[in-house]
Design a protein around this motif. Structure first.
Motif, PDB file in Angstrom:
ATOM      1  N   THR A   2       0.836  -1.192   0.000  1.00 22.07           N
ATOM      2  CA  THR A   2       0.000   0.000   0.000  1.00 22.07           C
ATOM      3  C   THR A   2       0.871   1.242   0.000  1.00 22.07           C
ATOM      4  O   THR A   2       1.817   1.342   0.764  1.00 22.07           O
ATOM      5  CB  THR A   2      -0.889   0.001   1.255  1.00 22.07           C
ATOM      6  OG1 THR A   2      -1.646  -1.200   1.259  1.00 22.07           O
ATOM      7  CG2 THR A   2      -1.824   1.167   1.272  1.00 22.07           C
ATOM      8  N   ASP A   3       0.530   2.210  -0.859  1.00 22.92           N
ATOM      9  CA  ASP A   3       1.285   3.462  -0.840  1.00 22.92           C
ATOM     10  C   ASP A   3       0.637   4.431   0.148  1.00 22.92           C
ATOM     11  O   ASP A   3      -0.497   4.232   0.590  1.00 22.92           O
ATOM     12  CB  ASP A   3       1.430   4.072  -2.234  1.00 22.92           C
ATOM     13  CG  ASP A   3       0.118   4.558  -2.840  1.00 22.92           C
ATOM     14  OD1 ASP A   3      -0.773   4.970  -2.084  1.00 22.92           O
ATOM     15  OD2 ASP A   3       0.005   4.539  -4.071  1.00 22.92           O
ATOM     16  N   ALA A   4       1.348   5.489   0.504  1.00 23.60           N
ATOM     17  CA  ALA A   4       0.886   6.428   1.526  1.00 23.60           C
ATOM     18  C   ALA A   4      -0.439   7.081   1.163  1.00 23.60           C
ATOM     19  O   ALA A   4      -1.241   7.385   2.045  1.00 23.60           O
ATOM     20  CB  ALA A   4       1.951   7.490   1.780  1.00 23.60           C
ATOM     21  N   SER A   5      -0.730   7.269  -0.116  1.00 24.26           N
ATOM     22  CA  SER A   5      -1.968   7.945  -0.507  1.00 24.26           C
ATOM     23  C   SER A   5      -3.211   7.093  -0.251  1.00 24.26           C
ATOM     24  O   SER A   5      -4.314   7.614  -0.191  1.00 24.26           O
ATOM     25  CB  SER A   5      -1.910   8.367  -1.976  1.00 24.26           C
ATOM     26  OG  SER A   5      -1.900   7.219  -2.803  1.00 24.26           O
ATOM     27  N   SER A   6      -3.051   5.776  -0.107  1.00 21.72           N
ATOM     28  CA  SER A   6      -4.213   4.923   0.124  1.00 21.72           C
ATOM     29  C   SER A   6      -4.304   4.441   1.575  1.00 21.72           C
ATOM     30  O   SER A   6      -5.157   3.629   1.895  1.00 21.72           O
ATOM     31  CB  SER A   6      -4.193   3.728  -0.830  1.00 21.72           C
ATOM     32  OG  SER A   6      -3.075   2.915  -0.570  1.00 21.72           O
ATOM     33  N   GLN A   7      -3.427   4.926   2.436  1.00 25.60           N
ATOM     34  CA  GLN A   7      -3.479   4.529   3.842  1.00 25.60           C
ATOM     35  C   GLN A   7      -4.666   5.183   4.540  1.00 25.60           C
ATOM     36  O   GLN A   7      -5.092   6.280   4.173  1.00 25.60           O
ATOM     37  CB  GLN A   7      -2.180   4.915   4.550  1.00 25.60           C
ATOM     38  CG  GLN A   7      -1.001   4.098   4.076  1.00 25.60           C
ATOM     39  CD  GLN A   7       0.282   4.467   4.829  1.00 25.60           C
ATOM     40  OE1 GLN A   7       0.338   5.444   5.558  1.00 25.60           O
ATOM     41  NE2 GLN A   7       1.297   3.661   4.634  1.00 25.60           N
ATOM     42  N   ILE A   8      -5.193   4.481   5.531  1.00 26.34           N
ATOM     43  CA  ILE A   8      -6.280   5.025   6.332  1.00 26.34           C
ATOM     44  C   ILE A   8      -5.807   5.138   7.777  1.00 26.34           C
ATOM     45  O   ILE A   8      -4.809   4.543   8.157  1.00 26.34           O
ATOM     46  CB  ILE A   8      -7.550   4.156   6.247  1.00 26.34           C
ATOM     47  CG1 ILE A   8      -7.306   2.761   6.845  1.00 26.34           C
ATOM     48  CG2 ILE A   8      -8.051   4.059   4.813  1.00 26.34           C
ATOM     49  CD1 ILE A   8      -8.563   1.919   6.997  1.00 26.34           C
ATOM     50  N   THR A   9      -6.568   5.867   8.568  1.00 24.47           N
ATOM     51  CA  THR A   9      -6.251   5.995   9.982  1.00 24.47           C
ATOM     52  C   THR A   9      -7.029   4.947  10.770  1.00 24.47           C
ATOM     53  O   THR A   9      -7.997   4.351  10.258  1.00 24.47           O
ATOM     54  CB  THR A   9      -6.624   7.393  10.498  1.00 24.47           C
ATOM     55  OG1 THR A   9      -8.042   7.530  10.399  1.00 24.47           O
ATOM     56  CG2 THR A   9      -5.919   8.484   9.695  1.00 24.47           C
TER      57      THR A   9
END
Length: 116
Positions: A2-9
């Motif tokens: 997963t790249d940083a733009s698709s990460q969730i909190t």
């Protein structure tokens, strides 16, 4: 990966309410476009019984599903699937041929338990 733009909190993850339920009834759903079953699941006190439709005919018979504990998303809005109102999304993973294998606990757990 997963790249940083698709990460969730973590609060994003907490919005998805995934609970354990027991299949109490399963029937063939011949009216469905693709082979499927109609399912009734008991999530215990507080959530109760919910209905769903699932394309899981390759690995399961209705009789073998009765009593099985599975994980499902319980906080999606109800969705019309043919003549059935699906109230929960039963979760699974694809096998090597892309057919659904249900996800459930490795041992019996209390109904309605939330995935964390």
């Amino acid at each position: 990966m997963t790249d940083a733009s698709s990460q969730i909190t973590y609060p994003d993850f907490e919005k998805v309410d995934i609970r354990v339920g027991r299949i109490t009834r399963a029937e063939a759903y011949p009216e469905a476009r693709k082979p499927a079953y109609k399912l009734w699941l008991d999530f215990g006190p507080g959530i109760g019984e919910k209905r769903s439709s699932a394309q899981i005919t390759k690995h399961y018979t209705p009789e073998a599903l009765i009593g099985r504990q599975v994980l499902a998303v319980v906080n999606f809005p109800p969705r019309q699937i043919g003549k059935v109102i699906s109230e929960v999304l039963v979760l699974g993973l694809p096998d090597a041929a892309g057919e659904v294998v249900l996800i459930g606990p490795g041992q019996d757990v209390p109904l309605g338990g939330r995935l964390f």
